[in-house]
Design an enzyme around this catalytic site. Structure first.
Site, PDB file in Angstrom:
ATOM      1  N   HIS A  96       0.874  -1.253  -0.031  1.00  0.00           N
ATOM      2  CA  HIS A  96      -0.008  -0.038   0.013  1.00  0.00           C
ATOM      3  C   HIS A  96       0.641   1.271   0.118  1.00  0.00           C
ATOM      4  CE1 HIS A  96      -3.013  -2.691   1.145  1.00  0.00           C
ATOM      5  NE2 HIS A  96      -3.980  -1.831   0.847  1.00  0.00           N
TER       6      HIS A  96
ATOM      7  N   TYR B  80      -3.484   5.044  -0.048  1.00  0.00           N
ATOM      8  CA  TYR B  80      -4.043   5.247  -1.336  1.00  0.00           C
ATOM      9  C   TYR B  80      -3.591   6.917  -1.790  1.00  0.00           C
ATOM     10  CZ  TYR B  80      -6.068   0.670  -0.895  1.00  0.00           C
ATOM     11  OH  TYR B  80      -6.519  -0.692  -0.608  1.00  0.00           O
TER      12      TYR B  80
END
Ligand code: ZN
Length: 484
Positions: free
Chosen positions: A104, A169
């Site tokens: 991530h 993100y």
């Protein structure tokens, strides 16, 4: 594999060195061999930007740390890659099990108006020890902001402690006047999507503003409303959001994501509207999204974020991903077009991004697998997305598959998309990195492209079961963004 066309300046330079020297320096299509894990994605974006004749690229390298390289178009030279920071989720020594990597925290890159290079990386929601998360639940890692010490210079970096640590993100949007917007999910699944705005080239940021709200589902008490969103420039000073819904269930958690949604922000006053221009109250809840911003209810069919761009009229065109295919939607001013699967009859697996020439003419760059070849293909529609034709294969390699990023920001035609490759039988978790444009991949002499040193000797051979797990993880990552 194709060799790239060399700029004239480089050919002249190399001729001066003598042909024998040229022959003695084998070239490879990749610019670096040290992409690690799932080094890139379309979600953390931009992954690259062209600025003042140089294309800067960012990806996850060893230890899942952010690495930056730069391609100088006038000379055809590559610089770097250089490690630009430390990912708190990185593990040592090198891992051979893909399940050990978080992925991530891969970097998103933007150039500020003065040419300093900014990266955001390292976050998967932030740890609980960082304090109260006002917009959701903590996760792992820490969202970190670094900036180059000099404009346009990838060699030295400093950390700026001016953003929330609870991000994942992370996505940059830059307005024409240089204002920077940093969008991200403020924590783990059960968190809001927020942004922070900087009007001083990323030196300070205003507090978070929540855009999309997480909350216990009104329908089912064991489900939490959760979201995956993609933000980018709209027309003028606007920012678009295209997103999907994740019913975050507990117990019985799954990776399910459904539906497709769209809305847009006017950056002059921060007000959001739906595609018809009706105002939205912030943050947008599931109920409001279903009522005002829904493009399509997909039933049980799994949807996922893609990318979104607007035409000269300000009307959005959007890719959303579905298992094995990318679907294109277009707002014609009155209604959304029916979703069309792009390149559905060609090969297996597809991801990528697109640019709009006119409301009816759109060009997509797609990573695909066809008959054992990994390909980066250019597809085009001239009828508003009803039909798509493969225009060219920009780059291909036998036995590999490619992972896409969003198109390079302000791209030079020679450098449109950063991609990583993976092989069907991986021996480790390192992957070559390529920068692909209209004339193929911008490679470099092999000796310059090899950056792993003796790492590979110290990595134990990957057991076959691990190789299988890697292939499975890759397949999953293509659609699931490395959940949970
Ligand atoms: Zn969840």
């Amino acid at each position: 594999m194709k060799f790239p066309l060399l700029p004239i300046a480089v050919i002249v330079l190399l001729s001066g060195l003598g042909v024998s020297r040229l022959r003695a320096a084998p070239r490879v299509d990749y610019f670096s061999d040290n992409g690690y894990g799932n080094p890139v994605s379309t979600l953390q974006h931009p992954a690259a930007e062209h600025f003042d004749g140089v294309t800067y690229v960012a990806y996850s390298g060893p230890h899942e740390d952010p690495y930056v390289a730069a391609y100088v178009h006038a000379t055809g030279q590559w610089l770097g890659p250089v490690q630009a920071g430390v990912n708190p989720m990185g593990k040592s020594p090198d891992q051979v099990d893909p399940g050990e990597l978080d992925n991530h925290g891969r970097p998103a890159l933007i150039m500020d108006r003065q040419g300093y290079i900014h990266l955001i990386f390292g976050g998967h929601g932030g740890e609980a020890s960082f304090g109260e998360n006002k917009f959701g639940t903590a996760g792992k890692g820490r969202q970190i902001h670094v900036v180059s010490q000099k404009p346009g210079d990838i060699s030295a970096w400093q950390t700026l402690e001016n953003i929330s640590p609870f991000g994942t993100y992370s996505q940059w949007v830059k307005l024409a006047n240089g204002d920077l917007y940093l969008f991200y999910r403020h924590g783990s699944h059960r968190s809001d999507w927020v942004y922070q705005k900087s009007v001083d080239a990323g030196r300070t940021f205003a507090p978070e503003i929540s855009v999309i709200k997480h909350q216990r589902s009104a329908d089912k008490t064991f489900v939490h409303d959760s979201w995956y969103a993609w933000f980018d420039n709209g027309r003028g000073d606007t920012i678009t959001a295209s997103y999907v819904y994740h019913p975050c269930a507990s117990p019985g958690h799954t990776a399910q994501r459904i539906n497709t949604y769209y809305m847009v922000m006017n950056c002059r006053d921060g007000a959001w509207t739906n595609v018809q221009g009706e105002p939205l109250a912030l943050p947008v809840t599931k109920e409001a999204a279903d009522q005002h911003t829904l493009i399509q209810a997909t039933g049980q069919e799994k949807s996922n974020h893609g990318s979104c761009h607007v035409d000269a009229e300000g009307r959005p065109h959007i890719f959303f991903r579905f298992p094995g295919q990318v679907r294109y939607y277009r707002w014609d001013g009155k209604a959304w077009s029916a979703a069309v699967a792009v390149a559905a009859n060609y090969g297996k697996g597809v991801d990528g991004d697109f640019q709009i020439e006119t409301p009816l003419s759109v060009t997509a760059l797609l990573t695909q697998n066809n008959a054992g070849n990994g390909e980066v293909n250019r597809w085009q529609t001239l009828d508003g997305g009803i039909s798509w034709t493969k225009d060219a294969t920009l780059f291909s390699a036998s036995g590999l598959s490619f992972q896409a990023t969003a198109l390079v920001r302000n791209a030079h035609p020679d450098a449109r998309m950063l991609v990583s490759s993976s092989s069907a039988q991986p021996a480790h978790l390192y992957h070559p990195m390529y920068l692909v444009g209209d004339h193929g991949a911008l490679g470099r002499p092999a000796a310059e492209a090899i950056h792993l040193g003796d790492r590979l000797q110290t990595i134990k051979a990957m057991p076959k079961s691990r190789a299988k797990a890697e292939a499975k993880a890759r397949k999953k990552a293509g659609h699931d963004d490395d959940e949970p």
